[in-house]
Design an enzyme around this catalytic site. Sequence first.
Site, short mmCIF file in Angstrom:
data_model
loop_
_atom_site.label_atom_id
_atom_site.label_comp_id
_atom_site.label_asym_id
_atom_site.label_seq_id
_atom_site.Cartn_x
_atom_site.Cartn_y
_atom_site.Cartn_z
CB CYS A 273 -0.98 -0.01 1.16
SG CYS A 273 -0.23 0.05 2.81
CG HIS A 329 -4.80 0.80 3.54
ND1 HIS A 329 -3.97 0.13 2.67
CD2 HIS A 329 -5.78 1.34 2.79
CE1 HIS A 329 -4.44 0.26 1.44
NE2 HIS A 329 -5.54 0.99 1.49
CG ASP A 352 -6.47 2.84 -1.30
OD1 ASP A 352 -5.32 2.62 -1.72
OD2 ASP A 352 -6.98 2.22 -0.35
CG ASN A 392 -16.58 6.29 11.95
OD1 ASN A 392 -16.10 6.09 13.05
ND2 ASN A 392 -17.57 7.14 11.76
CG ASP A 394 -19.48 0.51 15.35
OD1 ASP A 394 -18.68 1.45 15.28
OD2 ASP A 394 -20.62 0.62 15.84
CD GLU A 441 -13.74 6.46 17.05
OE1 GLU A 441 -14.93 6.27 17.37
OE2 GLU A 441 -13.22 5.97 16.04
CD GLU A 446 -18.02 7.63 16.32
OE1 GLU A 446 -17.74 6.62 15.66
OE2 GLU A 446 -18.55 7.59 17.44
#
Length: 680
Positions: A273, A329, A352, A392, A394, A441, A446
Site C-alpha cells: 500500500c 493502510h 486509493d 469508522n 464498528d 470517537e 460521531e
Amino acid sequence: MSEVLDIERCDLNISRNNSSHHTEKTGAERLVVRRGQPFIINIHLTPFSPPFITGTTSFTLTVETGPLPRKDSGTQVCFGLLDSTVDTEWSAAATADPTKDVVSVSISSSPQAPIGLYSLTLEQEGHKTSVGQFYLLFNAWCLRDSVHMQSETKRQEYVLAQHGLVYRGTDKRIKGAPWNFGQFEPDILDICLKILDSNPKYVSDADQDYFSRSSPVYVTRVLSAMINSNDDRGVVVGKWGECTDGVHPGKWIGSGDILRQWAKSGPVRYGQCWVFAAVACTVSRALGIPCRVVTNFGSAHDTNADLVIENLYNEEGENLSEDSIWNFHVWVESWMTRSDLRPEFDGWQVSDPTPQEKSEDVFCCGPASLKAIKAGDLTMQYDTPFIFAEVNADVVDMVRLSTGEFVKFSESTKSVGRFISTKSVGSDKRHDLTHKYKYPEGSKEERQVYEKAVHRNKLQQRGEEPGLHLKIKLADNMIVGSDFEVKALLTNNCMVPKTCNFLFFARAVSYDNKRGQSCGFTSEKVEVPPGEVMRLSLTLQYDTYGPLITSDKLIQVSAITIDKQTDDYRKAEKTIVLDEPDIEIMLVGAAVVHQPVTAELSLLNTLPQPLHDCSFTVEGVGLTDGKPIILRIDAVGPKQEAKTSVDLIPSSAGSNVLMVNFDSDKLKNIKSFITVAVKE
C-alpha cells in the site's frame, strides 16, 4: 491586410518561463507551464522582415494535444492576437522591440484546458511556422484552476516538495519512513503522461480521454486504477507474501526507479500500500495536482460493505472471517474542487491505488470527498462507503461454538481509524488528520453519523461491564534479535470467583494482518478471586520468532479466556512492532556545490547471528545524480557494526535529503535520512 513576417527562429524562453511557472526543476531542455498563467515566447525576425506593428500586424496561434486534435473536444484551439491576454480562455498579446527585430508574444492558456504535451504553431496568410512543444500542467497558483490552493507554504509542500515521509507501524508505534517522490527528475513527466496514455479509457476512446484530462477528478480516478496492475498493464504489481522473483516492497525508497522500470519493461514487481500511494503522489504532483500521502492506523477492510467488521473465531481462537483490520493502510489525498458534487465537498479528496475491491468493475478507489466521509454522506461518488468503513467501522467479535451457535463476546467502536497521519507542512513532524475524517470517537456527532450511515439502532452504552477484563502489557525495548517477555492481565470485576481457561499465544503477522506461524504459546486453567488480577507470561525468543517474522517485523500476541459455565469469552490482542537498529549518518565537512563531501554510514547488528549480503543504498535529489548508489560490504558479526562511506558531489544548492537503506539476509529494509544543507 498585414504583411507576412519573415521569421528567423522562435525562442520558447524556457528558463524564464519555467521559473515563473515553478517548474524550473524539470530542467532547461523543455518548456513546462501551468494552465491559466501567461508565458512568453520570442519570435526573432530576419533583417529583411517587415516590422511588427501593434494593432496592424496579425497572426493566428494554434495549440494541439492528443493523437487526433479536434476543436470540439478542446484538444485543438486557434486564437488570434488581443490587446492583452484574458484569464478565462486561450489568448495571446504581442509587443515588438524594433531595435532587436524581436516580437514578444504572451500566451495564456485556459484554466480548464486538458493537461498534456502540446504543439504550438503560428500561421500568417496560410504560412505555418512550428514554434515548438510545451507541457501544460494543472496550476495550484491559478485562482480559476480547479486545483487552486491559496496557501503558498502548502503549495510548496504538496506540489513542489520532492521528498516526504510515509508513516507505518501500529497506532502505538508510529514511524515515518523517508520517500523520494522525485517528480521533477529527468523523464518522470513523460512517464506520467505515458501512464495516462496507457489507461483503458484512452485505448477505447482517445478523444474523450484527452478531453476529460481537463478534470483533476477524472485524472485522479485514472491514476487510482493505473498505479496498480490488476486490470491493465499498470505500474506496480501488488504482493503480500514472500517475494522471490522481484523487489520486496520494503526495499523501495523512491518512485523514480519504479516509474522508469515500468516505462522500460511494464509492471514492476512488487509493491504494497505505501508503494502504491507514494507512486500515486509522485505522479499527481508531477501533473500539478496537490497531493499528500496519508496513513490510517487500524484500517478496516469491509468485504461485504455492511460497514461492520465481523471477527468470527472458533473455540481455539482461530479467525474464520473475511473482514479484517490492517495495522495500517496508506492512501493519498488530492486537493481539488468537485464540480460533479455540491460546493461543500470541495477540498481534499481521498483516492486509493492499492487494489482491494473493484469500483465500476475496475480495481480503483476514489476520489471521495473527505468532507463527505466525515459527514457520512455515502451517496457522494466515488467509493465513499468503502473509505468510510476503513476509518469508522464498528467491530464485532463472535465465537462459533461446537454446537454451531454464534456468541458475541465483544464489540468496539474505537479500534478502527486511529491516528490518521501525514507529514506536516514545512517540517518532518507528524500531522494528525483523524478529526478531518470523523468526529471524536464516542461523541454524539460521531455516533449520529455512524447510525445514519449504516441505518441501524444506537449501540449500547460503552464502558467496562462487570465481569472479566483482559489486557496485554508489552515489554520495553523489544528490539529485533532480543528475547523478551509479554504479560496478559486478567482482572475479575465480579463479586464471585471466576474459573476459566486462559490462553496466551503469539504469531508472526504482516502489516495487512495476514497471520503467519506461531512463535509462542502457553495456557493455564485459572481461578481468579473477586477483585484480583491473574498474570500469564509469555517469553518470545529470537531463535523462535526470528525465522518466522516478515520484513514488517510484526508479532501479534493474543490472549483469550473461556468460561464454559457461563459462555463468557474474552479476548485481547496487540501487535508488537520490533524496534530496528538505527542507521547512523554523519557528514564529514561542509556540503558545497560541485565539491565532494563524504557521508559515513554505520549500523549495529543487534542479532546474535552474523549478517551476510549486506549493503547500504544511498539516494538523494541533487546529491547522487538522480540514481541510487549501492555500497556492498562484508559479513557483519553479532553485535558488530556495519560501516562504510560514500563520496557525494552535490549538484545544486539548498536543502536536500539524503536517504539511506540498509539490507542484508536477516535485517532488511532499514531506512534513515538526514537533511543536507548545500552551500554555493
